[in-house]
Every structure is written in C-alpha cells, then in structure tokens.
Design a protein around this motif. Structure first.
Motif, short mmCIF file in Angstrom:
data_model
loop_
_atom_site.label_atom_id
_atom_site.label_comp_id
_atom_site.label_asym_id
_atom_site.label_seq_id
_atom_site.Cartn_x
_atom_site.Cartn_y
_atom_site.Cartn_z
N MET A 248 44.63 44.26 47.41
CA MET A 248 45.74 44.52 46.48
C MET A 248 45.34 44.05 45.08
O MET A 248 45.03 42.89 44.88
CB MET A 248 46.99 43.76 46.95
N VAL A 249 45.34 44.96 44.12
CA VAL A 249 44.96 44.63 42.75
C VAL A 249 46.14 44.00 42.02
O VAL A 249 47.25 44.53 42.04
CB VAL A 249 44.49 45.90 42.01
N SER A 250 45.91 42.87 41.36
CA SER A 250 46.97 42.16 40.64
C SER A 250 46.58 41.97 39.18
O SER A 250 45.46 41.54 38.88
CB SER A 250 47.23 40.79 41.27
N THR A 251 47.52 42.27 38.27
CA THR A 251 47.29 42.00 36.85
C THR A 251 48.07 40.76 36.41
O THR A 251 48.32 40.56 35.22
CB THR A 251 47.70 43.21 35.99
N ALA A 252 48.47 39.93 37.38
CA ALA A 252 49.18 38.69 37.06
C ALA A 252 48.26 37.74 36.29
O ALA A 252 47.03 37.80 36.41
CB ALA A 252 49.67 38.02 38.34
N THR A 253 48.86 36.86 35.51
CA THR A 253 48.06 35.93 34.72
C THR A 253 48.87 34.67 34.44
O THR A 253 50.04 34.56 34.83
CB THR A 253 47.62 36.58 33.39
N GLN A 254 48.25 33.74 33.76
CA GLN A 254 48.89 32.46 33.44
C GLN A 254 48.48 32.02 32.04
O GLN A 254 47.32 32.18 31.64
CB GLN A 254 48.43 31.40 34.46
N ILE A 255 49.43 31.51 31.27
CA ILE A 255 49.16 30.86 29.99
C ILE A 255 49.74 29.46 30.09
O ILE A 255 50.95 29.30 30.25
CB ILE A 255 49.80 31.61 28.81
N GLY A 256 48.90 28.45 30.05
CA GLY A 256 49.38 27.10 30.27
C GLY A 256 50.01 26.99 31.65
O GLY A 256 49.42 27.40 32.64
N ASP A 257 51.24 26.50 31.72
CA ASP A 257 51.95 26.36 32.99
C ASP A 257 52.85 27.56 33.29
O ASP A 257 53.65 27.52 34.22
CB ASP A 257 52.82 25.09 32.95
N PHE A 258 52.71 28.64 32.52
CA PHE A 258 53.63 29.77 32.63
C PHE A 258 52.94 30.94 33.33
O PHE A 258 51.88 31.39 32.90
CB PHE A 258 54.12 30.19 31.25
#
Length: 311
Positions: free
Chosen positions: A1-11
C-alpha cells in the motif's frame, strides 16, 4: 500500500501536499476549500499586524511558464487567521495546519508572535522571512545579521513549534551562511522557496502587472530548478531536527517526487493551484502514488533525500 503520509515535527499529515501561502488562503472560505480537498493541510495567507489591501491591480498574471505577481501582502490581519486555525484545532479529527505570519518591522513581528505564544493555538507557525521589511534593505533572510537578531529575540519568549519561509538563495556560500544561522535555533522546518523576486514579463510593448513598474515574483515552471536546489542544499546542511517544506514549480506528481527526492518532507503547490483549483491535490497525489508504486516505494522515507549524483 503506497502512502504519501508525512510528519513535520510532532505533527502527522495523511498527505504531503498542501497549498503555498498566497494561494487559496486569503479567506476562511478559500482555506475551507483546501481543507476539504485531498491536501494534507493548508497554510494561511501570511498575516500582518493589521489587515492590508495590498498593491493595485493587476498584480498577478498567469504566463506561459508560470506566473508573475507583486501582491503587496494583502491579508485579513493575523488575528483573523489565528482565530480560524484555533477553531479548527479544537474540532475532532481536524487536520493540522500552518499559520503564516510576518511583521512589517521587527517590533511588529515580536508583537504578533507574542500574541500567538499567549493564545490557545498549539499548531505550526511559519515566520515569513522572505518579505521586504525596511525600504532600501533586502528581504530579511538575505540579511543574515538581521535574521540572527530576530530569531535570537524570538526564541527568548516563543516556545511553540516554529518554522521559517525563505526566499531563494543562489550562491553556495549563502547556503552555508544561512544554514549556519538556522542551525543555531530550535526551528521545526524551513520552507524553500518563495517566488524568485523581481522578474519582468512583457506583453507586446508593456509590462503585465501594475506595481513596481512591472517587476514581480516569478512562480511556476520558471522556478522549479531553483526550488529543488534550495531544498537539497538545505537538506545537506541543516541538522536533522529541521525539516524542509518544498515549494516551487509543482504541478505534477513528478514535480512533487523530485522535491521529496531532494529532501522535502512536505510539498506546497502555488501557481498550479491558482490555475487549476483545489482538485489539483487529488490529481497530483495519484500521480505521485503511481510513481512510487512503479519504483517499489511504499513511503516517502523510502526515497526522501536519496538523490543520486554522477560519479
């Protein structure tokens, strides 16, 4: 499953794509359109201490290779945007957002940030260092001494997550000097780049925008190589705790892929969003996912920053 999720700092963000400040973000209604789209977040219009009408029209024009603008920081005032993102923050299941701010002087900048510090807003804030500040002086981020002074003062009182929006740099030594400044501070992100300043577009025998005798910032296809260079230069130089938001020349999934390959954790769309509307996020996300699937990448971390060089 391809995911474009990401994180900036704790978000955490379900998608790495969002608008660039200045596009689809002037009003709550525009921000709500982006929020309801496939975008992972939105950033507000850069808010100043008081509302501003901005420069006279025409001040934005689409061109064959992108756009030119001299907007003059039109906005509803930072309190308008602060109230909206604070409202959304308290709604169940809300996306995280970015509040963009700048003062027209260092004193105004501190007044704004102290207000945000005292507010209930706990989300990301972007301090726009790519605005001219004092007549006769360059953009703040081109003045490394002034940038250091402002950030030093900011971090004596500001404890919430903060990033900075940057203009493009064009010299290797300036990448080195800028990174040396930013690495001194607990910044969460840098956003590269704002438009390339003071371009000139001519139609027949006339400039195409009214302010500044036609001089304005370039966006779109013109700026992608410069944006990618800035993203990668800072990815190479900044401490790992400072992440990068890539902005400039993104209109396809391939463009977004290249920003991430250069080191971006999130990618903003400006000119192409202005031209196509918020439906662009669904298209570009699908194109990015298709590239990732073809290459066998399941997450952004599988290829983020892993640009190949020629031996």
């Amino acid at each position: 499953m391809v995911s474009t999720a990401t994180q900036i700092g704790d978000f955490h963000f379900d998608n790495c794509l969002m608008n660039a400040a200045g596009v689809y973000c002037m009003t709550r209604e525009e921000l709500a359109e982006v929020d309801a789209s496939a975008a992972g977040s939105f950033v507000t219009k850069t808010g100043t201490l008081a509302a501003r009408a901005g420069n006279p029209e025409p001040r934005y024009v689409d061109t064959d290779l992108g756009s030119i603008n001299s907007m003059g920081l039109p906005n509803q005032g930072f309190q308008y945007y602060l109230e909206y993102v604070t409202e959304l923050q308290n709604q169940p299941g809300s996306k995280h957002h970015i509040l963009s701010l700048v003062g027209l002087s260092p004193d105004e900048t501190h007044t704004i940030l102290k207000t945000v510090q005292a507010s209930d807003y706990e989300g990301l804030v972007e301090l726009n260092l790519s605005c001219p500040n004092v007549p006769g002086k360059p953009q703040i981020a081109y003045d490394f001494e002034m940038t250091t002074e402002i950030l030093t003062e900011v971090f004596t009182y500001y404890t919430k997550p903060l990033g900075v929006k940057l203009p493009p740099y064009f010299d290797i030594v300036h990448f080195d000097q800028a990174a040396e400044v930013f690495n001194q501070f607990p910044l969460v992100f840098v956003n590269c780049i704002n438009s390339i300043g003071n371009g000139l577009v001519i139609d027949d025998e006339s400039v195409v925008i009214k302010p500044k005798q036609g001089f304005g910032g370039l966006g779109g296809d013109y700026v992608k190589p410069t944006a990618l260079a800035n993203v990668h230069a800072f990815y190479q130089r900044l401490k790992p705790s400072i992440q990068i938001i890539g902005t400039g020349g993104v209109r396809t999934g391939r463009d977004a892929f290249e920003h991430i390959l250069c080191g971006a954790s999130m990618v903003q769309i400006g000119t192409a969003l202005q031209q196509e509307g918020p439906a662009i996020f669904e298209r570009v996300t699908a194109e990015l996912q298709a590239i990732m699937a073809e290459k066998g990448y399941e997450t952004l971390e599988d290829f983020r920053g892993k640009l190949n060089y020629i031996d």
